[in-house]
Design a protein around this motif. Structure first.
Motif: not given
Length: 152
Positions: A90-100
């Motif tokens: 999910h795009p939000t999970q991708l944001v979480i992966w990248d940022e976290r």
């Protein structure tokens, strides 16, 4: 969501290992390339064998090369799995992966800066960790261990 049936209760050890895989994702290509450089022939030769140089090392160049090739294959498999997981997120999970895990930002900063409700953030993060752990067989191994203990 399609992952409603997906068990997101990941044991602590599996969670840490899954997070380690996600943190190392960007470095995998460099690791693979550096291992490939180890396969190139060296121009330095030493004609005088010395027993003092032998320890817990491989005894032949062929064994060393085979070991390095197997290591490269393992890293390449790991990269392919992580690439497939990233493409399916999910795009939000991708944001979480990248940022976290890549940029190493705090959870609070991520969900506040991206306007993600706190509860949604932790649900998606838990699913993300569970997906990675399942893809690498980290959850299965722990479940089988627990099943085997109950059968004894």
């Amino acid at each position: 969501m399609q992952l409603a049936f997906f068990d997101t209760n990941v044991p602590r050890k599996a969670k840490r290992q899954a997070e380690r895989y996600m943190r190392g994702f960007n470095n995998l290509e460099a690791v693979i390339e550096s291992k490939k450089l180890e396969l190139e022939p060296t121009m330095t030769t030493n004609y005088a064998p010395s027993e003092s140089q032998r320890g817990n090392q491989f005894h032949s160049e062929t064994e060393r090369i085979t070991y390095v090739r197997m290591t490269i294959q393992d890293y390449e498999r790991q990269k392919k799995k992580l690439d497939l997981i990233r493409k399916s997120l999910h795009p939000t999970q991708l944001v979480i992966w990248d940022e976290r895990y890549i940029m190493e930002r705090s959870d609070t900063d991520i969900y506040l800066d991206n306007n993600i409700p706190k509860r949604t953030y932790y649900r998606l993060k838990g699913e993300l960790i569970a997906i990675v752990a399942d893809a690498f067989g980290l959850i299965q191994d722990n479940e089988n261990l627990g099943t085997n203990l109950h059968q004894s």
